[in-house]
Design a protein around this motif. Structure first.
Motif, PDB file in Angstrom:
ATOM      1  N   GLY A  90       4.501 -38.950  76.871  1.00 16.83           N
ATOM      2  CA  GLY A  90       3.540 -39.873  76.306  1.00 16.83           C
ATOM      3  C   GLY A  90       3.948 -40.418  74.960  1.00 16.83           C
ATOM      4  O   GLY A  90       5.111 -40.381  74.549  1.00 16.83           O
ATOM      5  N   ASP A  91       2.931 -40.907  74.264  1.00 15.55           N
ATOM      6  CA  ASP A  91       3.120 -41.551  72.970  1.00 15.55           C
ATOM      7  C   ASP A  91       2.550 -40.667  71.868  1.00 15.55           C
ATOM      8  O   ASP A  91       2.480 -39.447  72.008  1.00 15.55           O
ATOM      9  N   SER A  92       2.104 -41.297  70.779  1.00 18.77           N
ATOM     10  CA  SER A  92       1.615 -40.534  69.625  1.00 18.77           C
ATOM     11  C   SER A  92       0.346 -39.749  69.934  1.00 18.77           C
ATOM     12  O   SER A  92       0.065 -38.742  69.272  1.00 18.77           O
ATOM     13  N   ILE A  93      -0.433 -40.179  70.916  1.00 20.79           N
ATOM     14  CA  ILE A  93      -1.635 -39.423  71.293  1.00 20.79           C
ATOM     15  C   ILE A  93      -1.238 -38.058  71.840  1.00 20.79           C
ATOM     16  O   ILE A  93      -1.737 -37.021  71.409  1.00 20.79           O
ATOM     17  N   ALA A  94      -0.290 -38.055  72.788  1.00 18.36           N
ATOM     18  CA  ALA A  94       0.165 -36.793  73.367  1.00 18.36           C
ATOM     19  C   ALA A  94       0.962 -35.967  72.361  1.00 18.36           C
ATOM     20  O   ALA A  94       0.981 -34.733  72.430  1.00 18.36           O
ATOM     21  N   HIS A  95       1.603 -36.644  71.417  1.00 21.81           N
ATOM     22  CA  HIS A  95       2.391 -35.940  70.410  1.00 21.81           C
ATOM     23  C   HIS A  95       1.510 -35.257  69.365  1.00 21.81           C
ATOM     24  O   HIS A  95       1.945 -34.331  68.686  1.00 21.81           O
ATOM     25  N   GLY A  96       0.259 -35.721  69.238  1.00 24.41           N
ATOM     26  CA  GLY A  96      -0.666 -35.118  68.276  1.00 24.41           C
ATOM     27  C   GLY A  96      -0.625 -35.749  66.905  1.00 24.41           C
ATOM     28  O   GLY A  96      -0.907 -35.083  65.891  1.00 24.41           O
ATOM     29  N   TYR A  97      -0.318 -37.047  66.855  1.00 26.63           N
ATOM     30  CA  TYR A  97      -0.213 -37.752  65.575  1.00 26.63           C
ATOM     31  C   TYR A  97      -1.509 -37.623  64.756  1.00 26.63           C
ATOM     32  O   TYR A  97      -2.606 -37.790  65.286  1.00 26.63           O
ATOM     33  N   GLY A  98      -1.345 -37.313  63.476  1.00 28.65           N
ATOM     34  CA  GLY A  98      -2.485 -37.254  62.558  1.00 28.65           C
ATOM     35  C   GLY A  98      -3.184 -35.918  62.476  1.00 28.65           C
ATOM     36  O   GLY A  98      -4.031 -35.721  61.601  1.00 28.65           O
ATOM     37  N   LEU A  99      -2.847 -34.985  63.356  1.00 27.32           N
ATOM     38  CA  LEU A  99      -3.481 -33.663  63.315  1.00 27.32           C
ATOM     39  C   LEU A  99      -2.789 -32.776  62.276  1.00 27.32           C
ATOM     40  O   LEU A  99      -1.569 -32.850  62.098  1.00 27.32           O
ATOM     41  N   ASP A 100      -3.562 -31.935  61.612  1.00 29.15           N
ATOM     42  CA  ASP A 100      -2.998 -31.036  60.604  1.00 29.15           C
ATOM     43  C   ASP A 100      -2.057 -30.010  61.222  1.00 29.15           C
ATOM     44  O   ASP A 100      -1.050 -29.646  60.633  1.00 29.15           O
ATOM     45  N   ASP A 101      -2.381 -29.545  62.419  1.00 33.74           N
ATOM     46  CA  ASP A 101      -1.586 -28.522  63.083  1.00 33.74           C
ATOM     47  C   ASP A 101      -1.446 -28.906  64.552  1.00 33.74           C
ATOM     48  O   ASP A 101      -2.050 -28.302  65.435  1.00 33.74           O
ATOM     49  N   LYS A 102      -0.634 -29.925  64.793  1.00 38.47           N
ATOM     50  CA  LYS A 102      -0.572 -30.487  66.147  1.00 38.47           C
ATOM     51  C   LYS A 102      -0.070 -29.499  67.187  1.00 38.47           C
ATOM     52  O   LYS A 102      -0.446 -29.583  68.364  1.00 38.47           O
ATOM     53  N   LEU A 103       0.780 -28.548  66.800  1.00 40.65           N
ATOM     54  CA  LEU A 103       1.311 -27.597  67.773  1.00 40.65           C
ATOM     55  C   LEU A 103       0.237 -26.672  68.328  1.00 40.65           C
ATOM     56  O   LEU A 103       0.447 -26.030  69.363  1.00 40.65           O
ATOM     57  N   HIS A 104      -0.922 -26.629  67.648  1.00 37.58           N
ATOM     58  CA  HIS A 104      -2.014 -25.777  68.124  1.00 37.58           C
ATOM     59  C   HIS A 104      -3.289 -26.556  68.452  1.00 37.58           C
ATOM     60  O   HIS A 104      -4.177 -26.011  69.113  1.00 37.58           O
ATOM     61  N   THR A 105      -3.394 -27.809  67.992  1.00 38.78           N
ATOM     62  CA  THR A 105      -4.657 -28.533  68.164  1.00 38.78           C
ATOM     63  C   THR A 105      -4.554 -29.786  69.025  1.00 38.78           C
ATOM     64  O   THR A 105      -5.578 -30.376  69.349  1.00 38.78           O
ATOM     65  N   ARG A 106      -3.349 -30.218  69.398  1.00 37.72           N
ATOM     66  CA  ARG A 106      -3.272 -31.344  70.329  1.00 37.72           C
ATOM     67  C   ARG A 106      -3.720 -30.866  71.712  1.00 37.72           C
ATOM     68  O   ARG A 106      -3.720 -29.670  72.013  1.00 37.72           O
ATOM     69  N   TYR A 107      -4.073 -31.809  72.567  1.00 38.64           N
ATOM     70  CA  TYR A 107      -4.739 -31.429  73.814  1.00 38.64           C
ATOM     71  C   TYR A 107      -3.862 -30.572  74.717  1.00 38.64           C
ATOM     72  O   TYR A 107      -4.362 -29.698  75.421  1.00 38.64           O
ATOM     73  N   SER A 108      -2.551 -30.790  74.703  1.00 37.80           N
ATOM     74  CA  SER A 108      -1.694 -29.966  75.555  1.00 37.80           C
ATOM     75  C   SER A 108      -1.677 -28.518  75.091  1.00 37.80           C
ATOM     76  O   SER A 108      -1.654 -27.593  75.918  1.00 37.80           O
ATOM     77  N   ALA A 109      -1.711 -28.299  73.767  1.00 42.59           N
ATOM     78  CA  ALA A 109      -1.762 -26.932  73.247  1.00 42.59           C
ATOM     79  C   ALA A 109      -3.094 -26.271  73.587  1.00 42.59           C
ATOM     80  O   ALA A 109      -3.156 -25.075  73.877  1.00 42.59           O
ATOM     81  N   LEU A 110      -4.168 -27.050  73.533  1.00 37.45           N
ATOM     82  CA  LEU A 110      -5.485 -26.506  73.893  1.00 37.45           C
ATOM     83  C   LEU A 110      -5.507 -26.082  75.356  1.00 37.45           C
ATOM     84  O   LEU A 110      -6.122 -25.072  75.712  1.00 37.45           O
ATOM     85  N   LEU A 111      -4.841 -26.843  76.207  1.00 33.81           N
ATOM     86  CA  LEU A 111      -4.777 -26.487  77.626  1.00 33.81           C
ATOM     87  C   LEU A 111      -4.025 -25.179  77.835  1.00 33.81           C
ATOM     88  O   LEU A 111      -4.492 -24.296  78.558  1.00 33.81           O
ATOM     89  N   THR A 112      -2.847 -25.043  77.222  1.00 34.99           N
ATOM     90  CA  THR A 112      -2.089 -23.811  77.396  1.00 34.99           C
ATOM     91  C   THR A 112      -2.857 -22.609  76.858  1.00 34.99           C
ATOM     92  O   THR A 112      -2.787 -21.513  77.416  1.00 34.99           O
TER      93      THR A 112
END
Length: 324
Positions: free
Chosen positions: A81-103
């Motif tokens: 994907g793009d910046s949405i899937a990458h977690g752009y703008g999140l403080d801790d994208k590796l833990h708070t982007r939607y793919s991390a929430l799923l895992t």
């Protein structure tokens, strides 16, 4: 003589009684079920308590470990994907982007879900296709592929007029978005997604033929937004959110059509964002709905949680075991 006969008879009777008695049965300390539930009436009074007698005996029957059938679970998710899937703008994208929430949600299952994220900020559908053509090593291990692509096919043309809105050049911005040249770019971006989708799915199937594929629809970050400006002494309002939604739904039409033709599942992120009472993005509107200087279209933490929920709901239709 008579007395001697009587003594011999008495001795014979005593011997007969002694021979009629039976010794108590031997007790096997390893067998506790019968001894515990039905104590013997012939057990001598000095026998040790049953709990002491079975100290070395097993208290529970050994249980047999049943191997988990891994085929019923998702094991590895690959995200494009793009910046949405990458977690752009999140403080801790590796833990708070939607793919991390799923895992994280899948961690409660016997087979945990791992993730490899190939999303790139600003990527278009053509960029994703180039990535696949160059080879994606982890794709061969995927049994779940999640895609968020297409928004930049049209949003990359929007930066010029959005900058004008921010700087107060409202009329100039409106002139751009209503021009035939600009609308032609929007339509070409929509058509490009339509022609790229079968190529994207085909490349994924080459490496992961049995993987489930989930393609997200694109939300409208500017729902409810208005352009408010003065013209000849009057306040004018333009339904900017409605205009953007028309473009976004053009993209979503291609995504939904592709699901029927190429056999992937659609996660209706657009519809969930539309009906949600919260904005779920970083865009800030004035009280009258007017655009402000904060026009960042990316989802916030709540938005990523909603996207994760929508994907999980979509997976419920595909037959694998999922977290509650």
């Amino acid at each position: 003589m008579k007395r001697l006969f009587t003594l011999l008879l008495a001795l014979l009777c005593l011997l007969t009684v002694s021979c009629g008695k039976k010794d108590p049965p031997d007790v096997d300390p390893g067998r506790t079920t019968d001894a515990e539930s039905e104590p013997s009436e012939t057990q001598p009074d000095h026998t040790e308590p049953a709990t002491e007698a079975r100290t070395d005996a097993p208290t529970e029957a050994p249980t047999e470990t049943v191997p988990v059938d891994e085929s019923g679970y998702y094991r590895h998710m690959v995200v494009f994907g793009d910046s949405i899937a990458h977690g752009y703008g999140l403080d801790d994208k590796l833990h708070t982007r939607y793919s991390a929430l799923l895992t994280d949600r899948f961690s409660s299952l016997p087979i945990p879900l791992t993730e490899t994220n190939y999303a790139v900020d600003g990527a278009t559908s053509e960029d994703m296709l180039n990535l696949l053509n160059n080879g994606v090593s982890e794709l061969k291990n995927a049994d779940l592929v999640v895609i968020s692509i297409g928004a930049n096919n049209i949003l990359r043309y929007s930066y010029e007029f959005l900058g004008m809105f921010q700087s107060g050049q409202t009329e100039s911005a409106l002139a751009i978005i209503n021009s035939p040249e600009f609308l032609e770019k929007i339509n070409s971006g929509i058509e490009k997604l339509g022609t790229d989708i079968p190529k994207l799915i085909g490349k994924i199937r080459e490496s992961a033929p049995d993987a489930d594929i989930v393609f997200q629809t694109i939300y409208n970050p500017y729902k409810g937004a208005r352009i408010v400006f003065g013209l000849n002494g009057f306040e004018m309002k333009v339904d900017f959110g409605g205009k953007i939604n028309g473009w976004v739904e053009g993209l979503n039409g291609k995504i939904r059509e592709g699901a029927v033709k190429y056999g992937y599942a659609v996660a209706e992120v657009h519809d969930e964002f539309e009906k949600n009472p919260d904005r779920l993005v970083n865009v800030v509107l004035a009280e009258n709905g007017a655009l402000t200087a904060e026009l960042d279209p990316h989802p916030d933490k709540n938005g990523h949680r909603v996207i994760a929920d929508v994907i999980l709901d979509t997976l419920k239709t595909l037959g694998k075991k999922l977290p509650e």
